[in-house]
Enzyme design. Structure first.
Site, PDB file in Angstrom:
ATOM      1  N   SER A 181      37.517  -7.986 -17.730  1.00  0.00           N
ATOM      2  CA  SER A 181      36.766  -9.176 -18.144  1.00  0.00           C
ATOM      3  C   SER A 181      37.311 -10.372 -17.374  1.00  0.00           C
ATOM      4  CB  SER A 181      36.893  -9.400 -19.650  1.00  0.00           C
ATOM      5  OG  SER A 181      38.243  -9.620 -20.010  1.00  0.00           O
ATOM      6  N   LEU A 182      36.534 -11.450 -17.342  1.00  0.00           N
ATOM      7  CA  LEU A 182      36.926 -12.632 -16.580  1.00  0.00           C
ATOM      8  C   LEU A 182      37.672 -13.630 -17.447  1.00  0.00           C
ATOM      9  CD1 LEU A 182      33.677 -13.368 -14.512  1.00  0.00           C
ATOM     10  CD2 LEU A 182      35.742 -12.195 -13.751  1.00  0.00           C
TER      11      LEU A 182
ATOM     12  N   GLU B 159      27.406 -17.114  -9.292  1.00  0.00           N
ATOM     13  CA  GLU B 159      26.303 -16.389  -9.925  1.00  0.00           C
ATOM     14  C   GLU B 159      26.234 -16.798 -11.385  1.00  0.00           C
ATOM     15  OE1 GLU B 159      26.911 -12.076  -9.231  1.00  0.00           O
ATOM     16  OE2 GLU B 159      28.475 -12.771  -7.842  1.00  0.00           O
TER      17      GLU B 159
ATOM     18  N   LYS C 274      26.374 -16.277 -15.184  1.00  0.00           N
ATOM     19  CA  LYS C 274      27.042 -15.320 -16.069  1.00  0.00           C
ATOM     20  C   LYS C 274      26.065 -14.964 -17.192  1.00  0.00           C
ATOM     21  CE  LYS C 274      31.245 -14.527 -18.779  1.00  0.00           C
ATOM     22  NZ  LYS C 274      30.556 -14.169 -20.040  1.00  0.00           N
TER      23      LYS C 274
ATOM     24  N   ASP D 205      24.538 -13.514 -20.431  1.00  0.00           N
ATOM     25  CA  ASP D 205      25.099 -13.236 -21.756  1.00  0.00           C
ATOM     26  C   ASP D 205      24.418 -11.989 -22.321  1.00  0.00           C
ATOM     27  OD1 ASP D 205      26.650 -13.479 -23.962  1.00  0.00           O
ATOM     28  OD2 ASP D 205      25.513 -15.117 -24.868  1.00  0.00           O
TER      29      ASP D 205
ATOM     30  N   GLU E 268      24.654  -6.199 -16.356  1.00  0.00           N
ATOM     31  CA  GLU E 268      24.431  -6.612 -17.744  1.00  0.00           C
ATOM     32  C   GLU E 268      23.049  -6.156 -18.185  1.00  0.00           C
ATOM     33  OE1 GLU E 268      26.478  -8.736 -19.854  1.00  0.00           O
ATOM     34  OE2 GLU E 268      28.009  -8.275 -18.347  1.00  0.00           O
TER      35      GLU E 268
ATOM     36  N   TYR F  91      25.490  -6.851 -10.391  1.00  0.00           N
ATOM     37  CA  TYR F  91      26.254  -7.800  -9.585  1.00  0.00           C
ATOM     38  C   TYR F  91      27.529  -7.233  -8.991  1.00  0.00           C
ATOM     39  CZ  TYR F  91      28.359  -7.911 -14.229  1.00  0.00           C
ATOM     40  OH  TYR F  91      28.900  -7.540 -15.429  1.00  0.00           O
TER      41      TYR F  91
ATOM     42  N   LYS G 262      33.547 -16.267  -7.792  1.00  0.00           N
ATOM     43  CA  LYS G 262      34.270 -15.150  -7.189  1.00  0.00           C
ATOM     44  C   LYS G 262      34.583 -15.470  -5.731  1.00  0.00           C
ATOM     45  CE  LYS G 262      31.355 -12.009  -9.895  1.00  0.00           C
ATOM     46  NZ  LYS G 262      30.296 -10.980  -9.821  1.00  0.00           N
TER      47      LYS G 262
ATOM     48  N   LYS H 231      32.551 -21.795 -17.820  1.00  0.00           N
ATOM     49  CA  LYS H 231      31.646 -21.747 -18.969  1.00  0.00           C
ATOM     50  C   LYS H 231      30.816 -23.027 -19.088  1.00  0.00           C
ATOM     51  CE  LYS H 231      31.608 -18.671 -21.446  1.00  0.00           C
ATOM     52  NZ  LYS H 231      32.429 -18.120 -22.529  1.00  0.00           N
TER      53      LYS H 231
ATOM     54  N   CYS I   4       5.111 -18.951 -56.060  1.00  0.00           N
ATOM     55  CA  CYS I   4       4.736 -19.257 -54.675  1.00  0.00           C
ATOM     56  C   CYS I   4       4.435 -20.749 -54.543  1.00  0.00           C
ATOM     57  CB  CYS I   4       3.512 -18.440 -54.277  1.00  0.00           C
ATOM     58  SG  CYS I   4       2.862 -18.867 -52.647  1.00  0.00           S
TER      59      CYS I   4
ATOM     60  N   CYS J  76       0.336 -20.954 -53.741  1.00  0.00           N
ATOM     61  CA  CYS J  76      -0.744 -20.532 -54.645  1.00  0.00           C
ATOM     62  C   CYS J  76      -0.313 -20.418 -56.100  1.00  0.00           C
ATOM     63  CB  CYS J  76      -1.351 -19.214 -54.177  1.00  0.00           C
ATOM     64  SG  CYS J  76      -0.254 -17.784 -54.422  1.00  0.00           S
TER      65      CYS J  76
ATOM     66  N   CYS K 285       5.411 -13.429 -52.076  1.00  0.00           N
ATOM     67  CA  CYS K 285       4.213 -13.765 -52.836  1.00  0.00           C
ATOM     68  C   CYS K 285       3.292 -12.551 -52.771  1.00  0.00           C
ATOM     69  CB  CYS K 285       3.518 -14.992 -52.253  1.00  0.00           C
ATOM     70  SG  CYS K 285       1.897 -15.298 -53.004  1.00  0.00           S
TER      71      CYS K 285
ATOM     72  N   CYS L 219      -3.505 -15.614 -51.034  1.00  0.00           N
ATOM     73  CA  CYS L 219      -2.721 -16.845 -50.920  1.00  0.00           C
ATOM     74  C   CYS L 219      -3.161 -17.611 -49.672  1.00  0.00           C
ATOM     75  CB  CYS L 219      -1.236 -16.514 -50.829  1.00  0.00           C
ATOM     76  SG  CYS L 219      -0.181 -17.974 -50.596  1.00  0.00           S
TER      77      CYS L 219
END
Length: 668
Positions: free
Chosen positions: A84-85, A116, A118, A120, A173, A225, A289, A313, A406, A409, A422, A427
């Site tokens: 992981s980064l 690039e 990132k 999620d 990803e 990537y 990178k 980030k 409700c 109604c 309901c 309604c």
């Protein structure tokens, strides 16, 4: 010597981060935002830097992700480790990163970088041998991942065979596009199920389905990537590698760019941050990178992260605001949802003044009261969400009071699981959405009945609900906006044709809570006619494969409502067909679960329908509850899993013999 308070805080942070790793990586159900998690990790990292004698090999700063616990998927080692980064949050962090590179290489910068987005999503590793995909793994703890190959094969961005016979590990990803995420959450909420918290959570949950057909329906996509093992892949830079992956058939995010030194990275980062909201996926930063791949080998890795790359980030906007009141809105199925009205707050470029609170238990978990100060953000960068109540601020005095009737109604609300409903099909709040759903392509498929026309019909008093559609006459329609003689006739022909769509579509069209397309098909196959479903007990509904007791109770309760019974009788009087099109041929295979794998002489979907027509259940993964695995040439992990568990394996001839014995020779 570390102070007792520093040592204690390090231990607290490790325990807290391990818990959130478990929620995020194993359960796919995070409790805190990425920004809050990053703050915890950054605090731990800085404390450990100040007290290196307290660093342990099992600290979250030294490990990747979370260990693979008991899951339906087979844990397998990665051919080469995944890392992981580390994170950067400021220009100063970037300057420290470049200074550490210069120090380790023994020369001054600036250095050239590849930038690039990132993404999620969920990190995966694809293993190719001789150009053929042999398995796909989740990242897991970086050393061992879960094999999810059948689910990955449903993603269009993943090539099964490369144009060259290469031995490769390709990293990328899996993500859920934002539009797909919004649609999926809307469907889940209408069905009374918990929505996903963000697109990454939705992608993980969708990929890790036991049934690959469910993963296929979710609309997952992939972007790639990097590589692990890469014999024969002659590239010198990261940007060249991205181009080469594209040539091999992998989807590559196109907005990557070259940058020189900290100044260039900062400039590129600002441009990519500005463009972020136009992306079809959620991005939480920019990966920085070194572009020269030869420097990667020279710099190497720490126990957790590469020394040649970092994630810069994006800032997470989380702002406090006050809850002014809580109102309740009614959806298509009658689901009553609480909505918090807020003091308007500017968040990620737009003003937020309303946020859904999902259901009563969600409100209780937050401990929310009217007048509370809350912290809000946009889940997935899109949907406003309350993160937590700021208990340190002034608290509200009034608890959220749930209505017993409700708000539209006045009908008494009924409780189904965690949701309030309901039950009145007439309604007013439900009419537009109920008719639109009834006429939709996957329901009764009434082409030409669009949203504007439905609004006109309701405003003119020509319809109150979907059953009134079958009483429309040409003179009712002619004269409405954009509705001439020919258009009116075409619409009436479509309405008439919809009467014969069959029970499968009708059940889905009724908008019964927790009845989606697959549940509707299962009910239709089991009972064959709507009248038999109306007469069925909760126990009989619960006996249908894949229908849980809570769902059976919700179906029984909805169909027992007097308003629903009157609505059904009006459909009957109009001539709507209540019989299933895919009628069960027999129950000869009832109680048996099959898994199909490998190449068969007929499409697997066709074989599955044949088995289901005789009462069998066809599952997507092998477990101890599987009765038979039907394996053709090319069968892989499912066959191995069956052999490991001692599940009987049939080839195609064996399946034919079983069908002949149980059903009769005409079955195949």
């Amino acid at each position: 010597m570390p102070t007792p308070s520093a040592k204690q805080r390090i231990l607290e942070l490790r325990e807290l981060i391990r818990y959130h790793n478990y929620r995020y990586y194993v359960l796919d159900d995070p409790e805190i935002s990425d920004a809050e998690y990053d703050r915890l990790m950054e605090e731990l990292r800085r404390l450990e830097e100040a007290h290196p004698e307290l660093i342990t090999p099992d600290s979250p700063t030294q490990t990747v992700g979370s260990s693979i616990l008991e899951t339906p998927f087979t844990p397998l080692p990665h051919p080469t480790r995944m890392y992981s980064l580390a994170n950067a949050f400021s220009r100063e962090d970037l300057a420290d990163f470049e200074a550490s590179i210069a120090r380790m290489l023994g020369r001054e910068g600036p250095f050239e970088y590849a930038l690039e987005y990132k993404i999620d999503g969920l990190s995966i590793n694809l293993v190719y041998e001789g150009g053929v995909l042999v398995r796909g793994l989740t990242r897991g703890d970086g050393v061992v991942g879960e094999e999810v190959t059948p689910n990955l094969l449903s993603i269009p961005d993943i090539p099964r065979k490369l144009p060259e016979p290469l031995d490769l590990e390709v990293r990328g990803e899996v993500y859920l596009p934002i539009e797909t995420f919004l649609r999926l959450n809307a469907e889940l909420e209408e069905a009374g199920e918990a929505p996903f918290k963000n697109p990454r959570n939705a992608a993980a949950g969708s990929l890790r389905q036991k049934d690959p057909k469910v993963s296929a329906r979710r609309g997952l996509r992939g972007l790639f990537y990097g590589v692990g093992r890469h014999e024969g892949l002659a590239v010198r830079t990261q940007l060249e590698l991205l181009g080469r992956l594209g040539e091999l058939g992998f989807s590559v995010e196109p907005h990557h760019r070259r940058a020189l030194g900290v100044e260039g990275v900062e400039e590129g980062y600002r441009a990519m941050l500005e463009h972020r909201r136009s992306l079809p996926f959620e991005a939480d930063g920019v990966t920085v990178k070194l572009n020269d791949l030869s420097l990667w080998e020279e710099l190497g890795y720490t126990a957790k992260t590469p020394r040649f790359a970092i994630a810069y980030k994006f800032p997470a906007e989380e702002k406090p605001t006050r809850v002014l009141r809580v109102v309740f809105q009614v959806g298509r199925t009658g689901r009553v949802t609480p909505v918090a009205e807020l003091e308007p707050v500017l968040l990620d470029g737009s003003t937020v003044s309303r946020v859904t609170l999902h259901n009563e238990s969600y409100v209780q978990e937050l401990g929310l009261r009217v007048g509370d100060t809350v912290l809000v953000h946009k889940a997935g960068g899109v949907i406003p969400e309350v993160l937590r109540v700021l208990t340190e601020a002034s608290r509200g005095e009034h608890p959220v009071e749930w209505p017993s009737h409700c708000p539209e109604c006045g009908s008494g609300l009924v409780l189904s699981g965690k949701i309030h409903l309901c039950p009145n099909p007439l309604c007013p709040a439900k009419a537009f959405e109920a008719i639109r759903h009834f006429a939709s392509r996957r329901a009764m498929d009434i082409q030409g009945l669009g949203e504007k026309l439905i609004e006109q019909l309701l405003e003119a008093g020509l319809v109150r609900d979907a059953a009134d559609l079958y009483q429309l006459k040409k003179e009712d329609l002619v004269g409405l906006e954009r509705m001439g003689e020919r258009s009116a006739q075409n619409l009436l022909e479509q309405i008439e044709a919809s009467k014969g769509r069959g029970l499968e579509r009708l059940l889905y069209a009724l908008g019964i809570p927790q009845v989606g397309e697959s549940t509707a098909r299962a009910l239709a196959r089991r009972f064959g006619h709507l009248d038999r479903i109306l007469e069925a007990s909760v126990e009989e509904l619960d006996a249908v494969p894949d229908i849980a007791e809570a769902t059976a109770q919700a179906i029984h309760q909805a169909l027992a409502q007097p308003q629903m019974r009157r609505f059904v009788e009006r459909l009957r009087a109009a001539g709507v067909n209540f019989e299933a099109k895919e009628k069960p041929q027999s129950r000869a295979l009832e109680g048996l679960t099959f898994v199909l794998t490998g190449e068969l002489s007929r499409p697997r979907e066709e074989v599955a329908r044949l088995l289901e027509a005789h009462g069998a259940k066809v599952a997507g993964s092998v477990s101890r509850k599987t009765h038979y695995v039907v394996a053709g040439p090319g069968a892989g992990s499912k066959l191995a899993r069956a052999q490991e568990l001692g599940v009987p394996v049939l080839d195609e001839e064996g399946l034919k013999a079983l069908l002949q014995e149980r059903v009769g020779v005409e079955a195949w």
